[in-house]
Design an enzyme around this catalytic site. Structure first.
Site, PDB file in Angstrom:
ATOM      1  N   CYS A 114      11.998   2.705  27.266  1.00 42.46           N
ATOM      2  CA  CYS A 114      11.306   2.703  25.253  1.00 42.46           C
ATOM      3  C   CYS A 114      10.379   3.900  25.204  1.00 42.46           C
ATOM      4  CB  CYS A 114      10.412   0.983  25.652  1.00 42.46           C
ATOM      5  SG  CYS A 114      10.719  -0.391  25.978  1.00 42.46           S
ATOM      6  N   ASP A 115       9.709   4.461  26.030  1.00 42.42           N
ATOM      7  CA  ASP A 115       8.573   5.473  26.003  1.00 42.42           C
ATOM      8  C   ASP A 115       8.627   6.284  27.503  1.00 42.42           C
ATOM      9  OD1 ASP A 115       7.152   3.768  24.619  1.00 42.42           O
ATOM     10  OD2 ASP A 115       6.210   2.445  25.829  1.00 42.42           O
ATOM     11  N   CYS A 158       7.419  -0.132  29.924  1.00 39.97           N
ATOM     12  CA  CYS A 158       8.544   0.418  29.725  1.00 39.97           C
ATOM     13  C   CYS A 158       9.223   1.289  29.869  1.00 39.97           C
ATOM     14  CB  CYS A 158       9.196  -0.667  28.354  1.00 39.97           C
ATOM     15  SG  CYS A 158      10.572  -0.566  27.827  1.00 39.97           S
TER      16      CYS A 158
END
Ligand code: NAP
Length: 306
Positions: free
Chosen positions: A137-138, A134
């Site tokens: 997210c990261d 993701c």
């Protein structure tokens, strides 16, 4: 005593939240149960330009708006996993979760899909230490560092463009010589001059404490190359989350997606399905549409029963 609802919706992505809105507005007592966080995979879409009414919006922003609207009409519980669904002697569904047990006249399965894994050595070992699924997210962990996005579909290209936007040094590896992603996304990739490594598969993800390189195989020449890299974002498709449906005896197609009719009814009475868990076009607007139809079908069927 189990809490009683007219309709329980499992999954809170675009399909589940739209179903909640439509169901609640028909004055069905409605509950949405979400295993993780509200929005599911919908929240991780970096940005959309094809949701009507919004020239540009992120999945997270749109989920926040949809959640706020749905909460006016329905109860929503997150971090609650449905473990088992049974039918009781009064023909109601009993939904056992990791927290409580609920009873409902009808159920909409909007359980979506999860990331497909590459299945190569190092993928599991370095998860969270350079391997990610993701970008929103990261991605921020990799600013000014080199990452490889793997895949040739909409998700892979969207993730590559997003990573480039936030200052990650990104390249894309695809197993063929043309992308599956929509043309407008391919144009963005070209505009940003994001390098594409064609005809190549990742054979292994290597490192010590964290990812240090990937072993690439050129499928045309057979040449193997160790590419130094700080991170690998894997975006090679999705697998339907259809375990609950399978246990309920709901008909699935050969790829594991739920089969529905045009009214989103499944083969099991008062069980409906909507969103990415059904086969077809995986688009936000389609998931919303299916959620609305499923809720209205449930409403019709519950009225007939009364
Ligand atoms: P997808 O469209 O199924 O694409 C998966 C990609 O991964 C394909 O390019 C495939 O290669 C590649 N792939 C699969 N297995 C692989 C492996 N083992 N090794 C290397 N490459 C592999 O999946 P997605 O991009 O996650 O999208 C899922 C669905 O959501 C699609 O229907 C998509 O249209 C939709 N979606 C839409 C949007 C949007 O509207 N903007 C955004 C994201 C997703 P091949 O091409 O060779 O098969």
């Amino acid at each position: 005593m189990a809490d009683e609802y007219d309709l329980i919706i499992i999954g809170s992505g675009p399909a589940g939240l739209t179903a909640a809105l439509y169901s609640g507005r028909q004055q069905l007592k409605t509950l949405v149960l979400e295993k993780t966080l509200i929005g599911g995979m919908g929240s991780v879409v970096p940005h959309m330009e094809n949701y009507p009414g919004f020239e540009e919006i992120s999945g997270k922003q749109l989920i926040e708006l949809m959640k706020k609207q749905a909460l006016k009409y329905a109860d929503i519980q997150d971090r609650v996993e449905v473990k088992k669904i049974e039918v009781d002697s009064e023909d109601k569904y009993i939904i056992h979760t990791t927290k409580d047990t609920y009873r409902a006249g009808a159920v909409i399965l909007a359980t979506g899909s999860r990331h497909r894994e590459l299945g190569v050595q190092g993928e599991g070992e370095f998860l969270g230490r350079g391997v990610a699924y993701c970008a929103t997210c990261d991605g921020p962990l990799f600013i000014d560092r080199k990452v490889l996005v793997v895949g040739g579909g909409n998700s892979a290209v969207q993730q590559a463009v997003y990573l480039d936007d936030i200052g990650v040094l990104v390249a894309l590896a695809h197993r063929r010589d043309n992308l599956r992603a929509e043309n407008y996304l391919q144009a963005l990739l070209k505009e940003r001059e994001i390098p594409i490594i064609w005809n190549s598969t990742v054979e292994e993800i290597r490192g010590d404490m964290k990812v240090e390189s990937v072993l690439l195989n050129n499928r045309i020449t057979g040449e193997h190359k160790d590419l130094p890299i700080d991170g690998v974002f894997i975006a090679v498709g999705e697998i339907p989350s259809s375990q609950l449906a399978r246990k309920l005896g709901v008909e699935l197609n050969k790829n594991g997606y739920i089969v529905t009719d045009k009214a989103q009814r499944t083969n099991v009475r008062r069980i409906y399905a909507a969103g990415d868990i059904t086969d077809g076009v995986n688009q936000w607007v389609v998931a919303c549409s299916e959620g609305a139809v499923a809720a209205l079908s449930a409403y019709d069927d519950l009225q007939i029963k009364k």
